[in-house]
Enzyme design. Sequence first.
Site, PDB file in Angstrom:
ATOM      1  N   ASP A 153      59.409  31.712  29.452  1.00 58.01           N
ATOM      2  CA  ASP A 153      58.246  32.060  29.334  1.00 58.01           C
ATOM      3  C   ASP A 153      58.174  33.642  29.623  1.00 58.01           C
ATOM      4  O   ASP A 153      57.042  34.206  29.816  1.00 58.01           O
ATOM      5  CB  ASP A 153      57.303  31.263  30.061  1.00 58.01           C
ATOM      6  N   LYS A 166      59.400  35.996  25.178  1.00 58.89           N
ATOM      7  CA  LYS A 166      60.346  36.450  24.185  1.00 58.89           C
ATOM      8  C   LYS A 166      59.751  36.404  22.708  1.00 58.89           C
ATOM      9  O   LYS A 166      60.045  37.232  21.707  1.00 58.89           O
ATOM     10  CB  LYS A 166      61.415  35.113  24.180  1.00 58.89           C
ATOM     11  N   ALA A 185      60.911  24.771  24.044  1.00 59.59           N
ATOM     12  CA  ALA A 185      60.357  26.132  23.963  1.00 59.59           C
ATOM     13  C   ALA A 185      59.105  26.180  23.392  1.00 59.59           C
ATOM     14  O   ALA A 185      58.788  25.213  22.565  1.00 59.59           O
ATOM     15  CB  ALA A 185      61.380  26.860  22.911  1.00 59.59           C
ATOM     16  N   GLY A 186      58.296  27.165  23.949  1.00 58.42           N
ATOM     17  CA  GLY A 186      57.069  27.502  23.565  1.00 58.42           C
ATOM     18  C   GLY A 186      57.077  29.086  23.266  1.00 58.42           C
ATOM     19  O   GLY A 186      56.883  29.442  24.287  1.00 58.42           O
ATOM     20  N   HIS A 187      57.180  29.391  22.243  1.00 59.94           N
ATOM     21  CA  HIS A 187      56.927  31.203  22.187  1.00 59.94           C
ATOM     22  C   HIS A 187      55.781  31.596  21.581  1.00 59.94           C
ATOM     23  O   HIS A 187      55.370  30.999  20.396  1.00 59.94           O
ATOM     24  CB  HIS A 187      58.172  31.494  21.329  1.00 59.94           C
ATOM     25  N   GLN A 241      64.272  29.405  26.476  1.00 59.70           N
ATOM     26  CA  GLN A 241      64.369  29.224  28.076  1.00 59.70           C
ATOM     27  C   GLN A 241      64.817  30.360  28.469  1.00 59.70           C
ATOM     28  O   GLN A 241      64.473  31.433  27.960  1.00 59.70           O
ATOM     29  CB  GLN A 241      65.324  28.186  28.283  1.00 59.70           C
ATOM     30  N   LYS A 249      54.216  41.616  30.692  1.00 62.42           N
ATOM     31  CA  LYS A 249      53.126  41.522  31.576  1.00 62.42           C
ATOM     32  C   LYS A 249      52.973  42.531  32.516  1.00 62.42           C
ATOM     33  O   LYS A 249      52.429  42.022  33.634  1.00 62.42           O
ATOM     34  CB  LYS A 249      53.132  40.043  31.951  1.00 62.42           C
TER      35      LYS A 249
END
Length: 423
Positions: free
Chosen positions: A13, A16, A39-41, A223, A330
């Site tokens: 997270d 990417k 994954a969650g992009h 990941q 971030k």
Amino acid sequence: MAIDVLLGLQWGDEGKGKIVDYLAPNYDIVARFQGGPNAGHTLIFDGKKFVLHTIPSGIFRENLHNLIGNGVVIDPITLAKELEKLREAKVSYQHRLFVARKAHLILPTHRLLDAASENAKGKEKIGSTLRGIGPTYMDKTGRNGLRVGDIEAADFQQRYEALKAKHMSLLAIYPPVDFDLEAEEARWFACVAELRQLQLVDGEYYIDAALRAGKKILAEGAQGSMLDIDYGTYPFVTSSNTITAGVCTGLGVAPQQIGEVIGISKAYCTRVGSGPFPTELFDETGEKLRAEGGEFGATTGRPRRCGWVDLPQLRYTIMLNGVTQLAITKLDVLNAFTEIKAATHYQIGHTQTNQVPFDLVETDLTPVYQTYPGWLTSLQQAGAYEALPLTARTYLDMLQDELGVRISMVSIGPEREALLVKE
Ligand code: GDP
Ligand code: IMO
Ligand code: MG
């Protein structure tokens, strides 16, 4: 032409998806090489938000091909949902999405096994995303798995039934969990039919031909390196090689084809799921990082654990990956902090170390911090890296010096354009 790599240096997270989406126009092909729908992009552009799980983050760019490589594990159900979202957004993916025949399939019973095994672990649970990742990679290395290419075989149904039967006998060792297998199977076969409509390729030949034709390829990691099956915080890891080495096995390319390795790190650190996290904050500062950073999982919605940047951890993953440039994301989340900390080393008993110990789970260590002043201002107006507040540049310069790798990009917001590229 070489294959550039972009991957996460922490526990996932890191942003990417956003960076791949930004960089994609510089490439001809974006290829996922490992992981799966765990994954969650997240991509945000033109006021719209998309979360991709299986499909590479170059899919929204025209004239660019996207490959789901052989190292990926694919759940046809998740993939079909992602395709539906693309159709809704009028993204014509048919000509630009390719799937490697050697990629393994996640069956409904893999998800059921994941749920049953996690449930049985009780307090020891990994905090898996329950997407069937572990059981699918187990079947791959155990030489039982079904691959995308198998869906073209005449006896696919029999192969499916044979693997399902194995899973059913395995399931007998676990207490039962709530799972509507019949309904999930019906959905799965409908989605396999959709997968059949996509362009299936022999991924290794596809990549080889592209390289010979002088195409530029970006390999997109999923990941983060601390979740790597070999070098992560075992057993609290995922089941694939998330590091640069995984690009070679996950796409079928030789090591000398690897070009730039772009490592991504947040300006702080997060982790979702169980397992060691030396710089985790359990106080209001941790809460504030979560609130300011919107730190809730893109796949499961779970709150992410938050803490300061960990320099020994980052040096370790930079070493493992051969990182040639850093993207810090971030940074804007730190706008509201008067003080920012970074762990410079660990104290273990009477010794200080710069290295990540063999077993982070068992080792009783205390991170030792250095404190830096915050900038307490928005970064939105900084149109260039050089225009960032001096305190922000001091923090970034420190990261660059301590980590020994140049920072090439700094992300200051979730949107596509909120990025400062350093000359
Ligand atoms: P990935 O899995 O590495 O692609 O990252 P995720 O998408 O799971 O999580 C990153 C989250 O941070 C997403 O919600 C992004 O929209 C968001 N994000 C990415 N870069 C930035 C940034 O520079 N600033 C802020 N505030 N949010 C960002
Ligand atoms: P992206 O690509 C963050 C974590 C899970 C769990 C462990 C094992 O979005 O950065 P698994 O489902 O693989 O068996 O879960 O790994 N995990 C992730 N954490 N980002 C991810 O992906 C992750 N994929 C898996 O939370 O702790
Ligand atoms: Mg994510």
